[in-house]
Scaffold this motif. Structure first.
Motif, PDB file in Angstrom:
ATOM      1  N   UNK A  15       0.577  -1.302   0.024  1.00  0.00           N
ATOM      2  CA  UNK A  15      -0.025  -0.108  -0.180  1.00  0.00           C
ATOM      3  C   UNK A  15       0.810   1.276   0.155  1.00  0.00           C
ATOM      4  N   UNK A  16       2.006   1.239   0.871  1.00  0.00           N
ATOM      5  CA  UNK A  16       2.763   2.429   1.070  1.00  0.00           C
ATOM      6  C   UNK A  16       3.975   2.141  -0.132  1.00  0.00           C
ATOM      7  N   UNK A  63       0.379  11.552  -2.363  1.00  0.00           N
ATOM      8  CA  UNK A  63       0.026  10.289  -2.251  1.00  0.00           C
ATOM      9  C   UNK A  63      -1.549   9.949  -1.860  1.00  0.00           C
ATOM     10  N   UNK A  64      -1.973  11.082  -1.018  1.00  0.00           N
ATOM     11  CA  UNK A  64      -3.330  11.029  -0.746  1.00  0.00           C
ATOM     12  C   UNK A  64      -4.483  10.958  -1.799  1.00  0.00           C
ATOM     13  N   UNK A  65      -5.279  10.044  -1.433  1.00  0.00           N
ATOM     14  CA  UNK A  65      -6.425  10.073  -2.482  1.00  0.00           C
ATOM     15  C   UNK A  65      -7.539  11.076  -2.399  1.00  0.00           C
ATOM     16  N   UNK A  66      -7.551  11.545  -1.242  1.00  0.00           N
ATOM     17  CA  UNK A  66      -8.474  12.620  -0.992  1.00  0.00           C
ATOM     18  C   UNK A  66      -7.906  13.686  -0.248  1.00  0.00           C
ATOM     19  N   UNK A  69      -9.099  16.567   2.218  1.00  0.00           N
ATOM     20  CA  UNK A  69      -9.317  16.176   3.506  1.00  0.00           C
ATOM     21  C   UNK A  69      -8.081  16.126   4.545  1.00  0.00           C
ATOM     22  N   UNK A  70      -7.057  16.577   3.836  1.00  0.00           N
ATOM     23  CA  UNK A  70      -5.573  16.738   4.578  1.00  0.00           C
ATOM     24  C   UNK A  70      -5.639  17.291   6.147  1.00  0.00           C
TER      25      UNK A  70
ATOM     26  N   UNK B  89     -14.993  11.114   6.329  1.00  0.00           N
ATOM     27  CA  UNK B  89     -13.618  11.475   7.031  1.00  0.00           C
ATOM     28  C   UNK B  89     -12.423  11.041   6.237  1.00  0.00           C
ATOM     29  N   UNK B  90     -12.473   9.874   5.658  1.00  0.00           N
ATOM     30  CA  UNK B  90     -11.336   9.118   5.284  1.00  0.00           C
ATOM     31  C   UNK B  90     -10.321  10.080   4.144  1.00  0.00           C
ATOM     32  N   UNK B  91      -9.188  10.077   4.295  1.00  0.00           N
ATOM     33  CA  UNK B  91      -8.512  11.011   3.427  1.00  0.00           C
ATOM     34  C   UNK B  91      -7.663   9.909   2.381  1.00  0.00           C
ATOM     35  N   UNK B  92      -7.832   8.712   2.581  1.00  0.00           N
ATOM     36  CA  UNK B  92      -7.142   7.850   1.671  1.00  0.00           C
ATOM     37  C   UNK B  92      -5.458   7.753   1.629  1.00  0.00           C
ATOM     38  N   UNK B  93      -5.079   7.586   3.165  1.00  0.00           N
ATOM     39  CA  UNK B  93      -3.768   7.577   3.133  1.00  0.00           C
ATOM     40  C   UNK B  93      -3.218   6.262   3.407  1.00  0.00           C
ATOM     41  N   UNK B  94      -4.055   5.157   3.592  1.00  0.00           N
ATOM     42  CA  UNK B  94      -3.808   3.914   3.451  1.00  0.00           C
ATOM     43  C   UNK B  94      -3.225   3.571   4.763  1.00  0.00           C
ATOM     44  N   UNK B  97      -4.601   0.377   5.980  1.00  0.00           N
ATOM     45  CA  UNK B  97      -4.411  -0.791   5.094  1.00  0.00           C
ATOM     46  C   UNK B  97      -2.976  -1.498   5.458  1.00  0.00           C
ATOM     47  N   UNK B  98      -2.063  -0.654   5.605  1.00  0.00           N
ATOM     48  CA  UNK B  98      -0.866  -1.169   6.322  1.00  0.00           C
ATOM     49  C   UNK B  98      -0.945  -1.523   7.625  1.00  0.00           C
ATOM     50  N   UNK B 133     -11.380   6.674  -3.918  1.00  0.00           N
ATOM     51  CA  UNK B 133     -10.145   7.289  -3.096  1.00  0.00           C
ATOM     52  C   UNK B 133     -10.464   7.127  -1.454  1.00  0.00           C
TER      53      UNK B 133
END
Lengths: 261, 200
Positions: A15-16, A63-66, A69-70, B89-94, B97-98, B133
């Motif tokens: 993922x990362x 890298x963020x998908x959204x 919302x950071x 709220x999810x910003x998709x940082x992953x 998942x890790x 995303x």
């Protein structure tokens, strides 16, 4: 399907990838540079550290998908190392900016200088935050029980060492055409030699500890030492560190032609 | 307050994958996203080889590592023990998942049709439930639970290998099974204390 057998053995973390690795590295060396440059009062180094840390944050954002919302990533410092990290990075950048600002002509009107008491207080806060940023880059990964190779307190130690080591390295690179006291350079080179040596020892201990850990950690060690990642690791990391150590030791020995400059 | 959990009887499971298909139908998950799936394990050496099927979905852990690492608070553990993701709220940082030791969280990279370039009428109906995303995973069929129904994977299992219920209720099927059978959790050494148990 073999990838799925993590339940009984291991699976790869995918993922990362490169973006997170690059972002973490830039934040780490930026923080290391901030610490070292601040200690020797090297304003150009402090400025570079801010640029590196901002670059790290921008890559993290990419890298963020959204991305919109950071701002939410500041919301959970009680449990999340990412939250703690972004807060610490912000503190380090803002306080270091305030510390170096009066050194540049457009901001010379500011009521403090980098050598004054308020300036030193700003430097102290940004330095502490920068140390914590280096620790954060380690804890961000070490906090993951799901990746046994990362899940060790040795990782934050390693990130602090590599941060400071790279920070000194960047100072050396940036010295071309810049005047800095020779005593400072000698001192930094000496410190760098010690850190490189210590880093090599920590890497060896790290690999030894992991090779006696569970099957996933052993597999990670095998990939680094004997597997497909071994050329990058053995040449790019280990050989590079050894060559750097030899060069730094040579540069501070009387045999070096530049020793008396 | 209830504390939802699941017990999967590996002696009954035949690895048919009905649960995974039912989950896909119920939730209309996009391609590449599997809230429920079967993991196969090969045991032994030829010619004495067996294949074990492990149905896997979110373990709804007591100590969820995904919730701990989430920087935005999108991943939450509800009072009933179900771990959920707030899509807003999810910003998709992953990071979750890790952090998840079970690989049951999926990033919805792109919502695309399964079969052709066009979405089928069913996909058109289901895709609005998903957001590009953000991270998704099993929520023990929250919509079905609101209507006092069992999760789709439990209801559809042809051998009745899946049991769902309140772990704190001594009379529930899950509690009874955990009392009378030898149960184990996947990757218990991770310290996450999963609430999906396997009996064999």
């Amino acid at each position: 399907m073999r990838e799925e057998l993590f339940i009984i053995s291991s699976r790869r973390q995918t993922e990362w990838g490169f973006m997170v690795a690059l972002s973490t590295y830039l934040l780490n060396i930026g923080a290391g540079l901030l610490v070292v440059a601040g200690q020797i009062g090297y304003i150009l180094g402090s400025t570079l550290s801010i640029i590196l840390m901002i670059a790290g944050i921008l890559i993290l954002l990419a890298h963020l998908k959204r991305r919109s919302r950071f701002w939410r990533s500041f919301m959970r410092p009680s449990t999340s190392w990412i939250s703690r990290g972004v807060i610490l990075i912000l503190i380090a950048i803002v306080f270091n900016l305030l510390y170096i600002a009066p050194s540049y002509e457009p901001f010379s009107w500011l009521p403090w200088t980098s050598d004054s008491v308020p300036g030193r207080a700003l430097l102290l806060i940004s330095t502490v935050a920068a140390y914590l940023v280096m620790l954060y880059t380690g804890f961000e990964l070490a906090d993951n029980v799901s990746v046994p190779f990362w899940n060790t307190p040795l990782l934050p130690i390693l990130t602090v060492l590599t941060g400071v080591m790279s920070g000194i390295g960047i100072i050396h690179l940036s010295l071309v055409g810049v005047t800095l006291e020779t005593a400072h350079i000698r001192f930094l080179t000496l410190i760098q030699s010690a850190i490189i040596l210590f880093t090599l020892v920590v890497i060896v201990v790290y690999l030894l500890v992991m090779s006696s850990s569970n099957i996933a950690a052993k597999e990670s060690v095998r990939l680094l030492v004997k597997g497909k990642l071994s050329p990058a690791f053995l040449i790019g990391v280990i050989t590079f560190l050894i060559v750097s150590l030899l060069l730094t030791l040579y540069s501070i020995s009387p045999r070096c032609p530049y020793y008396h400059l | 307050m209830v504390r939802y959990g699941m017990v999967i009887d590996l002696k009954k499971c035949i690895g048919c994958g009905s649960c995974a298909v039912a989950c896909k139908i119920e939730n209309g998950t996009p391609p590449g996203v599997f809230w429920c799936r079967i993991v196969w394990q090969e045991v032994g050496k030829f010619p004495n080889v067996t294949r074990n099927a492990y149905p896997v979905n979110c373990m709804h852990c007591e100590e969820p590592s995904c919730v701990k690492v989430c920087p935005t608070g999108a991943s939450q553990k509800q009072e009933n023990g179900v771990v959920t993701i707030d899509k807003e709220k999810c910003m998709g940082c992953g990071a979750c998942i890790v952090a998840c030791p079970y690989g049951v969280r999926f990033m919805v990279d792109k919502i695309r049709p399964y079969y052709t370039k066009e979405f089928t009428p069913y996909e058109k109906m289901m895709m609005p439930k998903h957001t590009q995303g953000v991270v998704e995973k099993c929520d023990f069929c929250s919509e079905r639970r609101k209507n006092n129904m069992q999760p789709a994977c439990v209801e559809v299992c042809p051998t009745g290998a899946r049991y769902f219920g309140d772990l704190d209720d001594p009379n529930s099927d899950v509690s009874r099974l955990l009392r009378i059978r030898i149960a184990f959790q996947l990757r218990a050494e991770m310290g996450t204390s999963p609430k999906v148990y396997y009996v064999s």
